[in-house]
Structure formats: structure tokens, C-alpha cells
Design a protein around this motif. Sequence first.
Motif, PDB file in Angstrom:
ATOM      1  N   GLU A 133      13.714 -29.556  28.798  1.00 39.20           N
ATOM      2  CA  GLU A 133      13.051 -30.239  29.722  1.00 39.20           C
ATOM      3  C   GLU A 133      12.188 -31.178  30.436  1.00 39.20           C
ATOM      4  O   GLU A 133      12.852 -32.189  30.891  1.00 39.20           O
ATOM      5  CB  GLU A 133      13.321 -29.512  31.064  1.00 39.20           C
ATOM      6  N   LEU A 157      23.398 -24.550  33.199  1.00 39.62           N
ATOM      7  CA  LEU A 157      22.414 -23.872  34.784  1.00 39.62           C
ATOM      8  C   LEU A 157      21.596 -24.455  35.334  1.00 39.62           C
ATOM      9  O   LEU A 157      21.534 -24.643  35.977  1.00 39.62           O
ATOM     10  CB  LEU A 157      23.430 -22.278  34.158  1.00 39.62           C
ATOM     11  N   HIS A 158      20.703 -23.937  34.280  1.00 41.69           N
ATOM     12  CA  HIS A 158      19.259 -24.213  34.564  1.00 41.69           C
ATOM     13  C   HIS A 158      18.831 -25.885  34.421  1.00 41.69           C
ATOM     14  O   HIS A 158      18.431 -26.198  36.114  1.00 41.69           O
ATOM     15  CB  HIS A 158      18.207 -23.463  33.817  1.00 41.69           C
ATOM     16  N   SER A 159      19.738 -26.510  34.129  1.00 39.48           N
ATOM     17  CA  SER A 159      18.955 -28.556  33.902  1.00 39.48           C
ATOM     18  C   SER A 159      19.928 -28.479  35.058  1.00 39.48           C
ATOM     19  O   SER A 159      18.975 -29.844  36.260  1.00 39.48           O
ATOM     20  CB  SER A 159      19.194 -29.092  33.314  1.00 39.48           C
ATOM     21  N   SER A 160      20.815 -27.954  35.799  1.00 34.77           N
ATOM     22  CA  SER A 160      21.812 -28.471  36.741  1.00 34.77           C
ATOM     23  C   SER A 160      21.277 -28.190  38.221  1.00 34.77           C
ATOM     24  O   SER A 160      21.736 -28.943  39.239  1.00 34.77           O
ATOM     25  CB  SER A 160      23.279 -27.738  36.833  1.00 34.77           C
ATOM     26  N   CYS A 161      20.146 -27.318  38.264  1.00 34.82           N
ATOM     27  CA  CYS A 161      19.167 -27.482  39.955  1.00 34.82           C
ATOM     28  C   CYS A 161      18.313 -28.591  40.063  1.00 34.82           C
ATOM     29  O   CYS A 161      17.742 -28.411  40.997  1.00 34.82           O
ATOM     30  CB  CYS A 161      18.511 -25.831  39.590  1.00 34.82           C
ATOM     31  N   ASP A 162      18.452 -28.761  39.042  1.00 33.81           N
ATOM     32  CA  ASP A 162      16.614 -30.508  38.985  1.00 33.81           C
ATOM     33  C   ASP A 162      17.161 -31.800  38.917  1.00 33.81           C
ATOM     34  O   ASP A 162      17.897 -32.381  37.723  1.00 33.81           O
ATOM     35  CB  ASP A 162      16.038 -29.517  38.082  1.00 33.81           C
ATOM     36  N   ARG A 166      19.166 -35.058  35.484  1.00 28.64           N
ATOM     37  CA  ARG A 166      20.449 -35.831  35.372  1.00 28.64           C
ATOM     38  C   ARG A 166      20.747 -36.857  34.870  1.00 28.64           C
ATOM     39  O   ARG A 166      19.911 -38.384  35.467  1.00 28.64           O
ATOM     40  CB  ARG A 166      21.736 -35.968  36.993  1.00 28.64           C
TER      41      ARG A 166
END
Length: 335
Positions: A133, A157-162, A166
Motif C-alpha cells: 500500500e 479488503l483493506h486496500s478497498s477502503c482507500d 484504486r
Amino acid sequence: MFSNKFCRLLSRLYSRKPAAVAGTTQNLSSWTAAWKHRSARVRTLRLAVPVHISARAASQTTVDTEELRRFQKLASKWWDEQGEFAALHAMNDLRVPFIRDSLLNVHMKRQPGKPLAGLKILDVGCGGGLLTEPLARLGAVVLGIDPVEDSIGTARLHSSCDPDLRGRVRYRACTLEELSAEEEEEGGDGEQGAGLFDAIVASEVVEHLADRETFALCSSCMLKPGGSLFITTINKTNLSYALGIVVAEQLLRIVPRGTHDWEKFVSPVDLERLLESNGFSVQSVQGMLYNPASGAWSWTNSTAINYALHAVKERDDLRPEAAEDEEEHSRATSS
């Protein structure tokens, strides 16, 4: 109270000057000079080893099934900054700038806010994406791979929150050799093709591998000529056993018991020899030190415990034989 006394003991150990590296002359003025001297010896040994090794040599897997089971149990805990991976979270303070600055020195590109824009990086053994990340936030397009599917699930899951990540971060549950084999089958034209990546990162990974030769070979296959390989790992010394296993695992419980196997640790000299026999040129090696009292990492001249290494895949026109011929020609013309 015992813990405080032990931390003070460790602080005294850390503050000691590193012992002289075996095989180097006593009058070398700095660790860097010592490393260059040692590197010259390794390159001499390398001449007896063929630089090109067929991909058929990568017949073994890098995955140790025991290691796989161990990390499977920890897959949901990657982003707990106070948990089992706290030391890895803290390590980002050193390893992210180390990777960033080394790549900027190689590529000479700078874009305000996104210094690694335009670069493609492969994060091998990415776990939950702790290093993936921040590299993507610097502008790189990063593919994180790990054989533990649950860890990849945590990373996704964690990267999808930022939203800033994307399009810059992707994850796959696979090994480096599987990725390399896919490319061989596709003949070099696939999305993750051989020679596609500007850099490969393997942080706290090689000490868990079943076969480092396969790792080095596949890393070379997946990098562009002139691409960078970054490794952080643990040296194989008595001190690394005492602090990395006895203290970190058994006494202070900084990492779970059984995380490391001292027999898999590798010295900088042995790692450099392995990499250079697979077409890499080691650019720098720097010692790293973890202070359990403060929970912080710092750079040090001693590689007796942890160290970071930067190597570059040699271009075809810069192979050792070509460099030797050029040097010999230069001597002949100057005499």
C-alpha cells in the motif's frame, strides 16, 4: 521489571561498535569500504558460475508448507499495529524510503507527490499488504502476491477502503514461480510478463523460503534489465539467533514463537553470491536494528542481525565478461 532490565541490556548491546567483518582488512575506514572489498571477492568467486541459468533449474517450489500453515493462522492479524506484526508496521519507516530513494537514483524520475509514478513493482510475499500500500501511494502500480489466500483476502479488503489505491494495487494468491511459469507459457507477452517489472520487493521473505535459488532465478526472469530487487532479511549469526529467536520469540514475544528458523537465515555474502550468479549486481547493503523498548527501527553499520539489500538486474551489455573485456582493453590501451 525483568522486561525493563532486558531492554536496557539490549540497548547496551545495540550501542556497541560492530565487530570487524571477517575477511576484511583492519584499516578499512568504513563499513561501506569493507562491503566493497568483500563484494570484489564475491565477484571473483562468481566467475566460476554461469551467469545464465535455464528456467528448468527452478524445479522446486519456494513454499515451505510449515511456513504456510503458520502464516495461515495469522492471516487476519496483518493490520493490527499493536499485534504480531507490529515490528513490520514500524519497519516501513526504513524500508519505504530505502526503496523510494534507491529507485529514484536508478530512474532519475521525480513527480511531486507521486515520486514512483510510472513504475511497476512486484511485492513478493506481500502478506496483508503492509508494504504494498505505501509503495502504491507513492505512485507505483503494485502487484502483491502471497501463497496464503486468506492473507490476500485481508490485503484486498483493506486496500478497498482507500480510493487512492484504486487502479494502483492488485493482489494474487500465488507464488513467484507460478507467476514466472505463467509468463513462460505465454511466451513473454502476458500481463505479468517476464521483464515487466521495474522492481521486485521481498521484505522479510527469504528467511521463510524453501528454495532461494528458485526465488533468485524467477526474480531475474520477472524483472526488466536494469530493474531493482529489494530484500530485507536476517543474517545468520550467533547474535541473530540470540536476539531474533531467543529474545524476540521466546522472551519478549515480539513475534509468535516458531516464526523463524535460524537454519534458513542467510548472510549478506551468501545472498550476494546467490544473486550475482543469477545476473544481479548488488548495489548496497545496510544494517537494520530494532529497538524493542521504543518499537522503532534504525539504520546501523552492523549487519549482524537484520539488513536491507538493493540489487540491480544486469543489462545484457553489462555482463561480467563484457565488463572484464572492457577493463582489459582499457589497461592495454593505457599501457
